[in-house]
Design a protein around this motif. Structure first.
Motif, PDB file in Angstrom:
ATOM      1  N   ASP A  14      -3.751  -3.268  -7.783  1.00  0.00           N
ATOM      2  CA  ASP A  14      -4.485  -3.779  -6.779  1.00  0.00           C
ATOM      3  C   ASP A  14      -3.881  -4.407  -5.393  1.00  0.00           C
ATOM      4  N   ASN A  17      -1.286  -1.443  -4.188  1.00  0.00           N
ATOM      5  CA  ASN A  17      -2.117  -0.691  -3.183  1.00  0.00           C
ATOM      6  C   ASN A  17      -2.239  -1.617  -1.800  1.00  0.00           C
ATOM      7  N   LYS A  18      -2.600  -2.824  -1.754  1.00  0.00           N
ATOM      8  CA  LYS A  18      -2.738  -3.430  -0.550  1.00  0.00           C
ATOM      9  C   LYS A  18      -1.356  -3.363   0.269  1.00  0.00           C
ATOM     10  N   LYS A  22      -0.567  -1.956   4.021  1.00  0.00           N
ATOM     11  CA  LYS A  22      -0.450  -2.817   4.892  1.00  0.00           C
ATOM     12  C   LYS A  22       0.883  -2.204   5.745  1.00  0.00           C
ATOM     13  N   GLU A  27      -4.135   6.185   2.498  1.00  0.00           N
ATOM     14  CA  GLU A  27      -4.748   5.808   1.208  1.00  0.00           C
ATOM     15  C   GLU A  27      -5.193   7.055   0.558  1.00  0.00           C
ATOM     16  N   LEU A 150       1.827 -10.800   0.115  1.00  0.00           N
ATOM     17  CA  LEU A 150       0.903 -10.074  -1.149  1.00  0.00           C
ATOM     18  C   LEU A 150       1.600 -10.641  -2.414  1.00  0.00           C
ATOM     19  N   GLU A 153      -0.524 -12.826  -4.758  1.00  0.00           N
ATOM     20  CA  GLU A 153      -1.887 -12.691  -4.925  1.00  0.00           C
ATOM     21  C   GLU A 153      -1.809 -12.084  -6.279  1.00  0.00           C
TER      22      GLU A 153
END
Length: 232
Positions: A14, A17-18, A22, A27, A150, A153
């Protein structure tokens, strides 16, 4: 020159992939967990898969193997496949980012790079040496800023940038029908032999199993795949 550090990433699709989104990766491809390395489990993964990302502990067994492998390649260097994108790691704790770069930038015929940080980096880096590419990343504030934002996160508490992390990421991908292990800590890309679009998943799984056999009592291995997101 002072050493440069970033906060290490965790193997969390997750979050990763962000990160890819970015920095400008289409995608149409997403990272997914690989829950097993046997054929019956691999058959359920969406296709096509263009890369595996392996996270593993840097054990003494692994480090000994790495040194032996490096000596063998110094004595008998192998020719890199045409078009290979390989970069060295100088930015501490950036092994996940570099593994993702290796996965994506060796598959630009399949994965679209949108305008953004990775495309900008690639345009500057594509004609450089692996060492020059690694140093270019050290100074790329756009990518480092996205990485840092990120890295905090994940599901586990992120260690500090300067903390010694005992895990490492490498990428496995098909370059010119060669199964390549791409690791910025190594002095050479590692060619594990012939592969194909049809056999890559099982061939890459076999390489992951080699890592695991070197540390049979160790359970802290994680595999994620970079796969087409449209076909489930």
């Amino acid at each position: 020159m002072a050493e440069k550090f970033v906060i290490p990433m965790e193997s969390n699709p997750d979050v990763l992939n962000k990160f890819l989104a970015k920095i400008g990766v289409s995608e149409d491809f997403k990272l997914i967990d690989v829950y097993g390395l046997e054929s019956d489990t691999l058959d359920f993964l969406p296709k096509p898969i263009v890369a595996f990302i392996l996270l593993f502990p840097c054990s003494s067994n692994y480090e000994n193997h790495r040194k032996e492998e490096d000596e063998e390649l110094k004595a008998n260097p192998s020719k890199a496949p045409e078009g290979l994108f390989y970069m060295k790691q100088f930015l501490h704790n950036a092994c996940c980012t570099i593994a993702l770069f290796h996965a994506v930038l060796n598959n630009t015929n399949t994965i679209e790079l949108k305008d953004g940080a990775l495309k900008n980096f690639y345009e500057k880096a594509k004609d450089l040496s692996p060492e020059e590419r690694g140093h270019l990343l050290e100074g790329d504030q756009d990518i480092i800023k996205i990485h840092q934002s990120l890295a905090v996160e994940g599901q586990t508490e992120a260690p500090s940038a300067e903390e010694n992390v005992l895990f490492h990421f490498v990428a496995l991908t098909n370059v010119g029908d060669n199964l390549m292990e791409l690791d910025g800590r190594k002095n050479f890309p590692i060619n594990h032999g012939k592969t194909s679009t049809e056999t890559f998943v099982n061939d890459a799984a076999a390489v992951c199993k080699k890592f695991m056999r070197r540390d049979e009592k160790e359970l802290r291995f994680t595999v994620i795949a970079l796969a087409a997101s449209g076909e489930q």
